[in-house]
Design an enzyme around this catalytic site. Structure first.
Site, PDB file in Angstrom:
ATOM      1  N   ARG A 183     -78.419  98.838 -22.098  1.00 57.13           N
ATOM      2  CA  ARG A 183     -76.696  98.641 -21.341  1.00 57.13           C
ATOM      3  C   ARG A 183     -77.277  97.339 -20.938  1.00 57.13           C
ATOM      4  NH1 ARG A 183     -73.608 102.830 -21.383  1.00 57.13           N
ATOM      5  NH2 ARG A 183     -71.710 101.196 -20.772  1.00 57.13           N
ATOM      6  N   ASP A 239     -62.957 105.109 -13.942  1.00 57.93           N
ATOM      7  CA  ASP A 239     -61.269 104.883 -13.194  1.00 57.93           C
ATOM      8  C   ASP A 239     -60.656 105.085 -11.516  1.00 57.93           C
ATOM      9  OD1 ASP A 239     -60.800 107.725 -15.534  1.00 57.93           O
ATOM     10  OD2 ASP A 239     -60.682 105.339 -15.640  1.00 57.93           O
ATOM     11  N   ASN A 289     -57.221  98.500 -16.443  1.00 61.49           N
ATOM     12  CA  ASN A 289     -56.574  99.605 -17.314  1.00 61.49           C
ATOM     13  C   ASN A 289     -56.161 100.885 -17.251  1.00 61.49           C
ATOM     14  OD1 ASN A 289     -59.189 101.979 -19.495  1.00 61.49           O
ATOM     15  ND2 ASN A 289     -58.852 103.392 -17.370  1.00 61.49           N
ATOM     16  N   THR A 290     -55.293 101.696 -18.399  1.00 67.67           N
ATOM     17  CA  THR A 290     -54.640 102.324 -18.122  1.00 67.67           C
ATOM     18  C   THR A 290     -55.461 103.622 -19.008  1.00 67.67           C
ATOM     19  OG1 THR A 290     -52.918 103.169 -19.522  1.00 67.67           O
ATOM     20  CG2 THR A 290     -54.389 102.022 -21.105  1.00 67.67           C
ATOM     21  N   HIS A 291     -54.861 104.824 -18.012  1.00 63.14           N
ATOM     22  CA  HIS A 291     -55.619 106.045 -17.809  1.00 63.14           C
ATOM     23  C   HIS A 291     -54.158 106.928 -17.460  1.00 63.14           C
ATOM     24  CE1 HIS A 291     -58.343 108.954 -16.905  1.00 63.14           C
ATOM     25  NE2 HIS A 291     -57.385 109.643 -15.282  1.00 63.14           N
ATOM     26  N   ALA A 340     -66.139  98.918 -10.837  1.00 64.30           N
ATOM     27  CA  ALA A 340     -67.986  99.522 -11.510  1.00 64.30           C
ATOM     28  C   ALA A 340     -67.792 101.640 -11.089  1.00 64.30           C
ATOM     29  CB  ALA A 340     -69.082  99.145 -10.176  1.00 64.30           C
ATOM     30  N   GLY A 341     -66.397 102.054 -10.974  1.00 66.13           N
ATOM     31  CA  GLY A 341     -66.135 103.003 -10.702  1.00 66.13           C
ATOM     32  C   GLY A 341     -66.138 103.057 -11.693  1.00 66.13           C
TER      33      GLY A 341
END
Ligand code: GRF
Length: 199
Positions: free
Chosen positions: A63, A143, A105-107, A140-141
């Site tokens: 990763r 969402d 980010n979109t959630h 880093a988490g």
């Protein structure tokens, strides 16, 4: 402003952002669209002659190497803002070091409610009358970064996951287009619906 998009699926959110950039008055241009796979959504960029890249996890020994490759692929296009729009991988330290603070980010839920890859299914299962869409800074988490904008979406009786998700996506598209414009515009004010006074 130079914007990069990351996606993993159909890319309807990316398509909405690209449509917004067709307006010469919109303060952002999409300079590259990347994916962790040969996603259908890349076609929206290719059709416009916008560069694309794929960075599959399987092509890297681990990763960390994948994360560094992704950071490098993005940096090659010198974006000012990176938008994760249906990108289904957690980015690592290399991407966060390079783009933290300008990676959003979109959630499809009202975070912190229903994080993770099954937000719409989870909201339905929880029986909530209202869910929604969130745009947030990526940390880093999962969402878990600071929320930039949210908008509510009602759950209708008889909704199944697909129908509710499509209703949410319609709001996600609006919220993303508004939030990107707000972030790259000097005033930097959050879109309507997020300020206390708007409630
Ligand atoms: C969006 O709801 C996004 O929030 C979620 O996956 C969906 C992507 O939709 N992570 P699309 O690929 O942009 O149509």
């Amino acid at each position: 402003a130079r914007v990069a998009v990351l996606l993993s699926g159909t890319g309807s959110l990316c398509a909405a952002l690209l449509a917004a950039t067709d307006d010469p008055g919109y303060p952002a241009e999409v300079v590259v669209v990347g994916s962790d796979r040969e996603a259908d959504g890349l076609a929206h960029a290719r059709r416009r002659g916008i560069p694309t890249f794929t960075c599959p996890l399987a092509e890297h020994p681990d990763r960390g190497a994948w994360d560094r490759a992704l950071a490098g692929a993005l940096a090659g296009h010198d974006p000012e803002l990176v938008v994760s729009a249906g990108f289904m991988k957690l980015v690592g330290p290399a991407v966060l070091d390079a783009f933290g603070g300008r990676l959003i980010n979109t959630h499809p839920a009202l975070l912190p409610a229903f994080p993770g890859a099954h937000a719409v299914r989870d909201a339905l299962a929880a029986g909530v009358p209202v869910t929604g869409a969130t745009v947030h800074l990526v940390d880093a988490g999962l969402d878990s970064g600071p929320v930039l904008a949210q908008r509510e979406v009602a759950v209708h009786p008889g909704d199944d996951e697909a129908r509710l998700h499509e209703r949410i996506k319609q709001v996600e598209r609006e919220l993303l287009v508004e939030t990107v414009a707000a972030l790259v515009t000097p005033t930097g004010t959050a879109p309507r619906g997020t300020r206390k006074s708007d409630r």
